[in-house]
Each structure stands twice: as structure tokens, then as C-alpha cells.
Design a protein around this motif. Sequence first.
Motif, PDB file in Angstrom:
ATOM      1  N   SER A  36       0.814  -1.218   0.000  1.00 35.60           N
ATOM      2  CA  SER A  36       0.000   0.000   0.000  1.00 35.60           C
ATOM      3  C   SER A  36       0.846   1.265   0.000  1.00 35.60           C
ATOM      4  N   ARG A  37       2.178   1.112   0.054  1.00 33.14           N
ATOM      5  CA  ARG A  37       3.072   2.270   0.058  1.00 33.14           C
ATOM      6  C   ARG A  37       4.236   2.012  -0.889  1.00 33.14           C
ATOM      7  N   LEU A  38       4.748   3.073  -1.491  1.00 33.42           N
ATOM      8  CA  LEU A  38       5.888   2.951  -2.387  1.00 33.42           C
ATOM      9  C   LEU A  38       7.156   2.630  -1.599  1.00 33.42           C
ATOM     10  N   THR A  39       7.936   1.703  -2.135  1.00 29.23           N
ATOM     11  CA  THR A  39       9.259   1.411  -1.597  1.00 29.23           C
ATOM     12  C   THR A  39      10.303   2.111  -2.469  1.00 29.23           C
ATOM     13  N   ASP A  40      11.569   2.021  -2.072  1.00 27.43           N
ATOM     14  CA  ASP A  40      12.638   2.592  -2.894  1.00 27.43           C
ATOM     15  C   ASP A  40      12.687   1.926  -4.266  1.00 27.43           C
ATOM     16  N   LEU A  46       9.430   3.677 -11.191  1.00 32.38           N
ATOM     17  CA  LEU A  46       8.662   4.796 -11.735  1.00 32.38           C
ATOM     18  C   LEU A  46       9.582   5.819 -12.400  1.00 32.38           C
ATOM     19  N   ALA A  47      10.764   6.027 -11.836  1.00 32.40           N
ATOM     20  CA  ALA A  47      11.714   6.964 -12.430  1.00 32.40           C
ATOM     21  C   ALA A  47      12.260   6.452 -13.754  1.00 32.40           C
ATOM     22  N   ALA A  48      12.317   5.126 -13.925  1.00 31.53           N
ATOM     23  CA  ALA A  48      12.856   4.527 -15.150  1.00 31.53           C
ATOM     24  C   ALA A  48      11.795   4.296 -16.215  1.00 31.53           C
ATOM     25  N   SER A  49      10.531   4.447 -15.853  1.00 33.93           N
ATOM     26  CA  SER A  49       9.444   4.139 -16.784  1.00 33.93           C
ATOM     27  C   SER A  49       9.081   5.348 -17.632  1.00 33.93           C
ATOM     28  N   PRO A  50       9.088   5.205 -18.972  1.00 34.54           N
ATOM     29  CA  PRO A  50       8.645   6.285 -19.852  1.00 34.54           C
ATOM     30  C   PRO A  50       7.216   6.102 -20.367  1.00 34.54           C
ATOM     31  N   ALA A  72      11.732   9.043 -19.606  1.00 34.65           N
ATOM     32  CA  ALA A  72      11.932   8.427 -18.296  1.00 34.65           C
ATOM     33  C   ALA A  72      12.395   9.489 -17.310  1.00 34.65           C
ATOM     34  N   GLY A  73      11.800   9.487 -16.131  1.00 38.76           N
ATOM     35  CA  GLY A  73      12.095  10.499 -15.135  1.00 38.76           C
ATOM     36  C   GLY A  73      11.115  11.643 -15.145  1.00 38.76           C
ATOM     37  N   SER A  74      10.349  11.771 -16.241  1.00 32.53           N
ATOM     38  CA  SER A  74       9.364  12.851 -16.363  1.00 32.53           C
ATOM     39  C   SER A  74       7.928  12.343 -16.393  1.00 32.53           C
ATOM     40  N   LEU A  75       7.728  11.037 -16.535  1.00 35.22           N
ATOM     41  CA  LEU A  75       6.369  10.497 -16.631  1.00 35.22           C
ATOM     42  C   LEU A  75       5.636  10.604 -15.302  1.00 35.22           C
ATOM     43  N   VAL A  76       6.326  10.282 -14.216  1.00 30.40           N
ATOM     44  CA  VAL A  76       5.696  10.211 -12.902  1.00 30.40           C
ATOM     45  C   VAL A  76       6.411  11.140 -11.928  1.00 30.40           C
ATOM     46  N   HIS A  77       5.637  11.906 -11.196  1.00 29.56           N
ATOM     47  CA  HIS A  77       6.176  12.670 -10.071  1.00 29.56           C
ATOM     48  C   HIS A  77       5.686  12.001  -8.793  1.00 29.56           C
ATOM     49  N   VAL A  78       6.609  11.557  -7.957  1.00 29.43           N
ATOM     50  CA  VAL A  78       6.245  10.953  -6.679  1.00 29.43           C
ATOM     51  C   VAL A  78       6.072  12.061  -5.653  1.00 29.43           C
ATOM     52  N   LEU A 149      -2.989  14.219 -13.308  1.00 27.36           N
ATOM     53  CA  LEU A 149      -3.737  13.195 -12.605  1.00 27.36           C
ATOM     54  C   LEU A 149      -2.971  12.854 -11.335  1.00 27.36           C
ATOM     55  N   VAL A 150      -3.584  13.079 -10.200  1.00 31.59           N
ATOM     56  CA  VAL A 150      -2.972  12.748  -8.918  1.00 31.59           C
ATOM     57  C   VAL A 150      -3.652  11.492  -8.386  1.00 31.59           C
TER      58      VAL A 150
END
Length: 215
Positions: A36-40, A46-50, A72-78, A149-150
Motif C-alpha cells: 500500500s506504500r511505495l518502496t525505494d 517509476l523513475a525509469a518508466s517512460p 523516463a524520469g518525467s512520466l511520474v512525479h512521486v 492526474l494525482v
Amino acid sequence: MTSEASAPAPSVITTPEQLEALLGTPAERARTKERSRLTDIDRAWLAASPFCVLSTADASGRCDASPKGDPAGSLVHVVDDTTIAIAERPGNRRVDGYRNLLENPHVGLLFVVPGRGDTLRVNGRGRLVTDAPFFDDMAVRGRRPVLALVVSVETLFFHCAKAFRRSRLWEPASWTPDAVPARAVIAHELEPVAGQGLAELEDYYRPENYDRGLY
């Protein structure tokens, strides 16, 4: 030869018990791997996924699956361990998934890393925001998104590589892009617009022209 009219009716699965009797039950690792929570490791993925696919459904259950892509690195903001954001970039403005979201906040996301067969699946509840402090961090080519989208994460887990290995998706030798008509031909034949010919569409979809509208 059996005619279509005389062919036996298909056997339809209608209960969870029937499904389990046919396919069996998941092994312990598959059954208990949801988090239920993001790990390292999740953050690194997510940083590597485009590229990801966003799945939504409206209040009546009608579904949509929409591709989202960025470098990659711009698709998702954690935002934090239970919140991620995905920027909206210029597109065809149908926004089918976003319309669904206004009726039903539940979303499913599948994040892909090129060359990897495993994927990261994220399920949660989404909302649309028009500005936030992190919008500057989501800019690409100097352009901030006008919408994001959040997603409040409810569950996430890694999915095995069998589908990608069966499809040979990352093996160039298996690729047959010319097996289907070019995008301009598809648009001309299936999405006609009065006064727009094939030559104009071919020019529009030419990579150097099409890419000008990415951001």
C-alpha cells in the motif's frame, strides 16, 4: 463441417469457484505481494518508466485504457509514499479516461520499463488538478502541464514477465510494423475529415512534423 448454427454453445464461467477450478489458485508470493506504500524499488521503477497505461471506468462500468508517455524520469512525479502524479500533455482532447474519472475515481495503472518483461501495477483513486507546487518539476521542454492526474495509491505490486515473453515484445526480430497500414492510411480510411486528403495526412504524421506537437 459443423455449421455455425449447430455449433455447441460456449461454456461460460460465471462464478469464482468455476474460475478457480479451471485455473487454480495463486501461489503464496502472488497472493501476498500487494503493498500500500511505495518502496525505494517502486520509486526507482517509476523513475525509469517512460510509458504507462491508465485504466478507468465510468459510473456504468464502461471502460477505457489510455496510453501515457514521457521521457523516463518525467512520466511520474512521486509526491510521497502513497501519492503519485502524471502530467497531461497535448493530445486529441477526447480525454475519455478523465471523463470517466469525474464519475468514478478508481484507476488502474501499468508502468512499463523498455526491455523489461515485468511491470509495476498501481491501483488507487485519482483526481484532476490544474496546479500544484510540483508542476514545475513536471515540465518537459520548458512546458508545464496544464493538468495532472494525482493518484492516491491503494495497492501496488509487480507483475510477472510471461505476457511480454510470450509476445516477444522487446525482440526486434519479431516486429512487423508494416503488417498493418500506416497511421495516415488508417486516418484517411477510418477517420475521414472533409477536404483532407491522404497526402496531407502523410505530411501531418511525418515524424519531424508530428513531433512538434508533443509538448
